[in-house]
Motif scaffolding. Structure first.
Motif, mmCIF file in Angstrom:
data_model
loop_
_atom_site.group_PDB
_atom_site.id
_atom_site.type_symbol
_atom_site.label_atom_id
_atom_site.label_comp_id
_atom_site.label_asym_id
_atom_site.label_seq_id
_atom_site.Cartn_x
_atom_site.Cartn_y
_atom_site.Cartn_z
ATOM 1 N N THR A 107 88.365 66.832 15.444
ATOM 2 C CA THR A 107 89.360 65.565 15.609
ATOM 3 C C THR A 107 89.113 64.660 17.006
ATOM 4 O O THR A 107 89.496 63.853 16.928
ATOM 5 N N GLY A 108 88.382 65.681 17.773
ATOM 6 C CA GLY A 108 88.242 65.006 18.993
ATOM 7 C C GLY A 108 87.271 63.629 18.568
ATOM 8 O O GLY A 108 87.412 62.512 19.147
ATOM 9 N N ARG A 120 79.973 59.094 22.119
ATOM 10 C CA ARG A 120 79.896 60.266 22.868
ATOM 11 C C ARG A 120 79.360 59.713 24.538
ATOM 12 O O ARG A 120 79.057 60.276 25.069
ATOM 13 N N ARG A 142 98.436 59.024 18.364
ATOM 14 C CA ARG A 142 98.494 60.255 17.874
ATOM 15 C C ARG A 142 99.363 60.287 16.279
ATOM 16 O O ARG A 142 98.768 60.892 15.494
ATOM 17 N N GLY A 160 90.125 70.807 17.977
ATOM 18 C CA GLY A 160 90.950 69.824 18.554
ATOM 19 C C GLY A 160 91.687 70.610 19.798
ATOM 20 O O GLY A 160 91.444 71.321 20.552
ATOM 21 N N ARG A 161 92.734 69.521 20.066
ATOM 22 C CA ARG A 161 93.834 70.091 21.044
ATOM 23 C C ARG A 161 94.841 70.727 20.638
ATOM 24 O O ARG A 161 95.763 71.319 21.466
ATOM 25 N N ASP A 162 95.341 69.874 19.480
ATOM 26 C CA ASP A 162 97.069 70.076 19.263
ATOM 27 C C ASP A 162 96.861 70.659 17.522
ATOM 28 O O ASP A 162 97.819 70.573 17.010
ATOM 29 N N ARG A 201 99.833 65.490 29.373
ATOM 30 C CA ARG A 201 100.562 64.575 28.795
ATOM 31 C C ARG A 201 101.587 64.874 28.094
ATOM 32 O O ARG A 201 101.953 66.080 27.811
ATOM 33 N N TYR A 204 89.695 60.872 17.772
ATOM 34 C CA TYR A 204 90.139 60.111 18.924
ATOM 35 C C TYR A 204 89.048 59.414 19.552
ATOM 36 O O TYR A 204 89.467 58.309 19.955
ATOM 37 N N ARG A 205 87.890 59.908 19.716
ATOM 38 C CA ARG A 205 86.798 58.988 20.031
ATOM 39 C C ARG A 205 86.447 57.846 19.464
ATOM 40 O O ARG A 205 86.000 56.688 19.868
ATOM 41 N N ASP A 260 94.649 65.730 29.313
ATOM 42 C CA ASP A 260 94.957 66.501 28.123
ATOM 43 C C ASP A 260 96.165 67.326 27.990
ATOM 44 O O ASP A 260 96.842 67.504 27.081
ATOM 45 N N VAL A 294 88.898 58.113 26.547
ATOM 46 C CA VAL A 294 89.691 58.605 25.372
ATOM 47 C C VAL A 294 91.065 59.378 25.582
ATOM 48 O O VAL A 294 91.735 59.229 24.856
ATOM 49 N N SER A 295 91.099 59.843 26.800
ATOM 50 C CA SER A 295 92.285 61.019 27.060
ATOM 51 C C SER A 295 93.456 59.969 27.117
ATOM 52 O O SER A 295 94.479 60.246 27.022
ATOM 53 N N ARG A 327 89.490 65.144 32.260
ATOM 54 C CA ARG A 327 90.143 65.053 30.774
ATOM 55 C C ARG A 327 90.996 66.345 30.541
ATOM 56 O O ARG A 327 91.974 66.140 29.847
ATOM 57 N N ALA A 355 94.479 59.145 23.922
ATOM 58 C CA ALA A 355 94.882 60.124 23.142
ATOM 59 C C ALA A 355 96.408 60.648 23.588
ATOM 60 O O ALA A 355 96.771 61.117 22.892
#
Ligand code: DC
Length: 221
Positions: free
Chosen positions: A37-38, A93, A111, A137-139, A184, A41-42, A181, A101-102, A177, A105
């Protein structure tokens, strides 16, 4: 013999914590769709930068988000997001995207735009006869699939992560980042309650995957 269940594996963690490497190996080993999923977002960040939409300009941002048409194509076992029919290239990248990106995001509308698309990857996986999906991902374990069959959280010492990213030849503001991340308001990077926490600072990638596989294998013989 009953058919084996469709399983969902969530892997969260900070930048360069080993999420992509471990999830790609799991996808191969257990015949799962790999969803990074990163990269979504990228790709959105790259597209918004290309259109000259600043993350601080809410009106332009919302208009641009409403205009984005998403699709998915497979690249091996990995789901690749299409925007307007186009896949992302290596430019997602780049240092420019790394440093922006952050900020994008962190915006709830960004989101929200991705929420249903990410959950719909289950249908993509089923259509292509995968036995499940592994999403990183992150979440993922906290918001996207809080009821996933397995929720892992990968930790690694920041110095070790910087070393790994440098070894890939990339330039990245990992600490910055992570700070953005984690701090937020919308879906911050957190260890989801009940997630299986793995610290990969002193163990190899193979050992990380072994730990995960030992838990997954009984469910996917
Ligand atoms: O996994 P990555 O480092 O390629 O992710 C790039 C950025 O995307 C990351 O700094 C924060 C954002 N991201 C996010 O907010 N939520 C996710 N589920 C995945 C990534």
């Amino acid at each position: 013999m009953p058919a084996s269940p469709f399983i969902i594996i969530a892997i969260d963690g900070g930048a360069a914590s080993g999420k992509s490497s471990s999830s790609k190996i799991l996808a191969e080993k257990f015949n799962l769709l790999h969803v990074d999923t990163g990269s979504f977002y990228r790709h959105i960040t790259y597209e918004l930068l290309r259109r000259g939409v600043a993350h601080t300009d809410a009106t332009a941002l919302n208009a641009a988000l409403a205009d984005l048409k998403f699709g998915t194509q497979l690249n091996g076992r990995s789901a690749q997001m299409l925007i307007g029919g186009q896949p992302a290239g290596q430019e997602i990248r780049s240092q420019d995207v790394n440093s922006h990106v952050s900020h994008y995001a962190a915006i709830p509308e960004v989101r929200h735009t991705l929420l249903a698309y990410q959950r719909d990857q289950v249908n993509v996986a089923k259509q292509h006869n995968f036995r499940g999906l592994v999403m990183e991902g992150r979440d993922i374990g906290s918001v996207i699939f809080p009821n996933a069959d397995f929720r892992f959280f990968l930790h690694a010492d920041p110095a070790e992560r910087a070393k790994r990213r440098a070894a890939e030849g990339g330039q990245d503001s990992i600490a910055e980042r992570d700070r953005l991340d984690s701090s937020r308001k919308a879906a911050p990077l957190v260890v989801p309650q009940g997630a299986i926490d793995i610290d990969s600072t002193f163990i190899s990638l193979d050992q990380v995957v072994e730990k995960m596989s030992a838990l997954i294998a009984p469910k996917l013989p």
